[in-house]
Scaffold this motif. Structure first.
Motif, PDB file in Angstrom:
ATOM      1  N   ALA A  71       0.850  -1.204   0.000  1.00 50.63           N
ATOM      2  CA  ALA A  71       0.000   0.000   0.000  1.00 50.63           C
ATOM      3  C   ALA A  71       0.886   1.256   0.000  1.00 50.63           C
ATOM      4  O   ALA A  71       0.605   2.228  -0.720  1.00 50.63           O
ATOM      5  CB  ALA A  71      -0.918  -0.017   1.211  1.00 50.63           C
ATOM      6  N   LEU A  72       1.973   1.235   0.787  1.00 48.33           N
ATOM      7  CA  LEU A  72       2.868   2.402   0.823  1.00 48.33           C
ATOM      8  C   LEU A  72       3.555   2.593  -0.532  1.00 48.33           C
ATOM      9  O   LEU A  72       3.718   3.719  -1.005  1.00 48.33           O
ATOM     10  CB  LEU A  72       3.923   2.223   1.927  1.00 48.33           C
ATOM     11  CG  LEU A  72       3.400   2.282   3.363  1.00 48.33           C
ATOM     12  CD1 LEU A  72       4.513   1.976   4.366  1.00 48.33           C
ATOM     13  CD2 LEU A  72       2.819   3.665   3.657  1.00 48.33           C
ATOM     14  N   VAL A  73       3.942   1.479  -1.150  1.00 48.62           N
ATOM     15  CA  VAL A  73       4.576   1.565  -2.475  1.00 48.62           C
ATOM     16  C   VAL A  73       3.589   2.188  -3.467  1.00 48.62           C
ATOM     17  O   VAL A  73       3.943   3.063  -4.259  1.00 48.62           O
ATOM     18  CB  VAL A  73       5.043   0.164  -2.949  1.00 48.62           C
ATOM     19  CG1 VAL A  73       5.422   0.177  -4.427  1.00 48.62           C
ATOM     20  CG2 VAL A  73       6.219  -0.323  -2.098  1.00 48.62           C
ATOM     21  N   ARG A  74       2.330   1.775  -3.415  1.00 52.23           N
ATOM     22  CA  ARG A  74       1.332   2.338  -4.337  1.00 52.23           C
ATOM     23  C   ARG A  74       1.136   3.834  -4.087  1.00 52.23           C
ATOM     24  O   ARG A  74       0.985   4.611  -5.031  1.00 52.23           O
ATOM     25  CB  ARG A  74       0.004   1.585  -4.213  1.00 52.23           C
ATOM     26  CG  ARG A  74       0.058   0.200  -4.832  1.00 52.23           C
ATOM     27  CD  ARG A  74      -1.321  -0.414  -4.941  1.00 52.23           C
ATOM     28  NE  ARG A  74      -1.247  -1.783  -5.411  1.00 52.23           N
ATOM     29  CZ  ARG A  74      -1.120  -2.142  -6.694  1.00 52.23           C
ATOM     30  NH1 ARG A  74      -1.048  -1.224  -7.635  1.00 52.23           N
ATOM     31  NH2 ARG A  74      -1.055  -3.417  -7.042  1.00 52.23           N
ATOM     32  N   ARG A  79       6.953   8.991  -7.039  1.00 45.89           N
ATOM     33  CA  ARG A  79       8.332   9.261  -6.609  1.00 45.89           C
ATOM     34  C   ARG A  79       9.252   8.083  -6.968  1.00 45.89           C
ATOM     35  O   ARG A  79      10.352   8.267  -7.491  1.00 45.89           O
ATOM     36  CB  ARG A  79       8.352   9.502  -5.088  1.00 45.89           C
ATOM     37  CG  ARG A  79       9.743   9.727  -4.510  1.00 45.89           C
ATOM     38  CD  ARG A  79       9.691  10.018  -3.016  1.00 45.89           C
ATOM     39  NE  ARG A  79       9.360   8.882  -2.195  1.00 45.89           N
ATOM     40  CZ  ARG A  79      10.247   8.060  -1.626  1.00 45.89           C
ATOM     41  NH1 ARG A  79      11.536   8.256  -1.821  1.00 45.89           N
ATOM     42  NH2 ARG A  79       9.852   7.050  -0.874  1.00 45.89           N
ATOM     43  N   LEU A  80       8.775   6.856  -6.693  1.00 47.17           N
ATOM     44  CA  LEU A  80       9.617   5.681  -6.929  1.00 47.17           C
ATOM     45  C   LEU A  80       9.866   5.478  -8.427  1.00 47.17           C
ATOM     46  O   LEU A  80      10.979   5.146  -8.848  1.00 47.17           O
ATOM     47  CB  LEU A  80       8.956   4.433  -6.331  1.00 47.17           C
ATOM     48  CG  LEU A  80       8.823   4.448  -4.803  1.00 47.17           C
ATOM     49  CD1 LEU A  80       7.902   3.323  -4.332  1.00 47.17           C
ATOM     50  CD2 LEU A  80      10.190   4.327  -4.125  1.00 47.17           C
ATOM     51  N   ALA A  81       8.829   5.697  -9.237  1.00 45.28           N
ATOM     52  CA  ALA A  81       8.984   5.490 -10.687  1.00 45.28           C
ATOM     53  C   ALA A  81       9.964   6.512 -11.268  1.00 45.28           C
ATOM     54  O   ALA A  81      10.806   6.169 -12.111  1.00 45.28           O
ATOM     55  CB  ALA A  81       7.628   5.577 -11.379  1.00 45.28           C
ATOM     56  N   ALA A  82       9.900   7.749 -10.790  1.00 45.43           N
ATOM     57  CA  ALA A  82      10.829   8.774 -11.308  1.00 45.43           C
ATOM     58  C   ALA A  82      12.267   8.412 -10.920  1.00 45.43           C
ATOM     59  O   ALA A  82      13.221   8.615 -11.705  1.00 45.43           O
ATOM     60  CB  ALA A  82      10.454  10.146 -10.755  1.00 45.43           C
ATOM     61  N   MET A  83      12.430   7.862  -9.726  1.00 45.26           N
ATOM     62  CA  MET A  83      13.761   7.451  -9.269  1.00 45.26           C
ATOM     63  C   MET A  83      14.287   6.300 -10.148  1.00 45.26           C
ATOM     64  O   MET A  83      15.456   6.258 -10.532  1.00 45.26           O
ATOM     65  CB  MET A  83      13.621   6.972  -7.812  1.00 45.26           C
ATOM     66  CG  MET A  83      14.896   6.856  -7.061  1.00 45.26           C
ATOM     67  SD  MET A  83      14.533   6.265  -5.380  1.00 45.26           S
ATOM     68  CE  MET A  83      14.484   7.769  -4.494  1.00 45.26           C
TER      69      MET A  83
END
Ligand code: NAD
Length: 470
Positions: A71-74, A79-83
């Motif tokens: 859930a936190l990843v979603r 932010r994570l995808a841009a990284m």
């Protein structure tokens, strides 16, 4: 960023650091510790200490932590995808899919957390045998740079669900998103030491994990040569080993196939992730009756791929991840330039970034290395065949056996492909997609073991037999 060891963020014992660069711009996007043997020792100690507590938790509680992490990843997908784009190079849409795919894998395994059943056998003669599925202990996950987030999920999901602890080693060029996800595991309540992430080169950090006597399983994804070395080394301490290695996936296009759909599938299947996918379409065998039309359609679709920085919306293909990969692709094309027909591409754009144009080759001699060895970049050879017998024989003629696909409307031909193509996964009228339920891995030199599905969960356990006589 720092390494995750025993629930804390650490620098390398040696003080060493490594830079992470953006493959599209060559700018520095991060610095991580250059770990070594001492850091691996500390991480394995932390994972060992965490083992009994984690294994003793009710499986449903382990599952809840995985659900919370997902859930936190979603929530943080942007932010994570841009990284991931910044360190790996892939287009934002693919990076977003990969991060969401990671969450999906965690959710899938969290859902299975209470389903690790044992067995009971009543022998009548010697009483009852109960077979329990026990965790293995400390597992090492060694990750390549091409799908660093998804492949980490394929290892963390089943390992933790089955009650193991893990030390993860990301590839040197793509550690950042994995570390950021490590932080989300802690925020979701994962106990200290259950997941550790040690950054550093394969020759030191990877090697130290594979030789460490406390590590009970190595789950490795990478090249055949590294995999063979890992298997040989791990045998010295009797570890379980799973090897997910390279592929040279064939795609067979029959004369009755929907050529529009097949050409779109070939282009997407090859140029996704700039051709750096283990199950990318790496060779096309097309029936000669439809070969000309197929080549036209494929050339048109290949030319439509816009290349550039993955953060730009219009971009459909980013750069290769690193300089060595780009050099290998340039060499592959130079090797056949005089004998092959280059339908499109074949050059490297000027300027910064490890870019190479999406490239189609035709008219290759049957013994061209590009048809027998894995090419890890945006180059696709198209070969004409007379019939299905010739196509299957050519498809099976390499040492690889990861994936394969057959494109046809004829059920008999589809069935023939499913039975006779030597691969761990055969697709009909599609290629490349691997949902978490799919047992995924290769035959022949493409590896041993399977990731995903309930099948991977089993491989992170070992049976313990209890013979009980009343
Ligand atoms: P690689 O073998 O160079 O590296 C993979 C990982 O192994 C990296 O983390 C690296 O640092 C580490 N490593 C290097 N030397 C080591 C050693 N001596 N001991 C332990 N670890 C060591 O592979 P790569 O270039 O990162 O990845 C590309 C390859 O991975 C391709 O061949 C691709 O097909 C394959 N791959 C396979 C799958 C699959 O599931 N079958 C999935 C993705 C990629």
């Amino acid at each position: 960023m720092k390494m995750l060891i025993g629930g804390e963020w650490k620098t390398a014992a040696s003080g060493g650091e490594m830079e992470v660069i953006n493959p599209a711009t060559w700018e520095k996007v991060g610095v991580v510790p250059q770990g070594g043997q001492d850091d691996v020792g500390a991480a394995v100690d932390a994972a060992s200490e965490a083992c009994s507590g984690w294994a003793a938790l009710p499986p449903v509680e382990r599952g809840k932590i995985l659900f919370r992490t997902a859930a936190l990843v979603r929530e943080e997908v942007g932010r994570l995808a841009a990284m991931l784009v910044a360190e790996q190079g892939k287009p934002l849409r693919e990076a977003t899919d990969e991060v969401r795919g990671f969450a999906h894998v965690l959710e899938y395994y969290a859902g299975l957390s209470s389903s690790l059943y044992g067995e009971s056998i009543n022998t009548r003669l010697y009483g009852r045998i109960i077979v329990e599925k026990r965790p293995l202990g400390v597992c090492a996950g060694i990750i390549p740079w091409n799908m660093p987030v998804m492949i980490a999920g394929w290892k963390i999901g089943p390992a933790l669900t089955a009650g193991n602890t893990m030390v993860l080693k990301p590839a040197s060029t793509t550690p950042l998103t994995t570390l950021a996800i490590g932080d989300l595991f802690l925020k979701a309540g994962l106990p200290a030491g259950v997941l550790n992430i040690v950054t550093g080169p394969g020759e030191t950090v990877g090697e130290a994990l594979v030789t460490h006597p406390e590590v009970r399983k190595v789950s490795f994804t990478g090249e055949i040569g590294t995999g063979r070395h890992v298997a040989e080394t791990a045998a010295q301490t009797m570890k379980h080993v799973s090897l997910e290695l390279g592929g040279s996936d064939p795609m067979i296009v029959c004369d009755d196939a929907d050529l529009e759909v097949a050409a779109a599938g070939a282009a997407a299947g090859r140029f996704y992730n700039c051709g750096q996918t283990c199950t990318a379409v790496k060779r096309v065998y097309v029936f000669s009756e439809v070969a000309e039309r197929f080549r036209e359609l494929l050339t048109e679709k290949t030319r439509a791929f816009t290349i550039g920085n993955g953060m730009e919306k219009r971009v459909r293909m980013g750069p290769l991840n690193n300089a060595a990969g780009l050099e290998r692709i340039e060499a592959v094309v130079e090797d056949v330039r005089d004998e092959a027909e280059i339908l499109t591409g074949g050059t490297r754009p000027e300027g910064k970034g490890f870019f190479y144009e999406p490239t189609l080759l035709a008219g290759l001699p049957a013994d061209a290395p590009v048809l027998s060895e894995e090419v890890f970049g945006p180059v696709l050879p198209v070969v004409e065949v007379e019939d299905l017998d010739e196509a299957v024989e050519a498809a099976n003629s390499t040492r690889y056996g990861l994936g394969a696909s057959i494109w046809t409307k004829d059920l008999g031909r589809a069935e023939r492909g499913c039975q006779d193509l030597e691969a761990g996964i055969v697709w009909v009228n599609q290629h490349i997609k691997v949902p978490p339920e799919t047992p995924f891995g290769g035959v022949k030199w493409s590896g041993t073991g399977r990731e995903n599905g309930v099948h991977a969960l089993e491989r992170y356990t070992e049976e313990k037999a209890l013979l009980i006589r009343p």
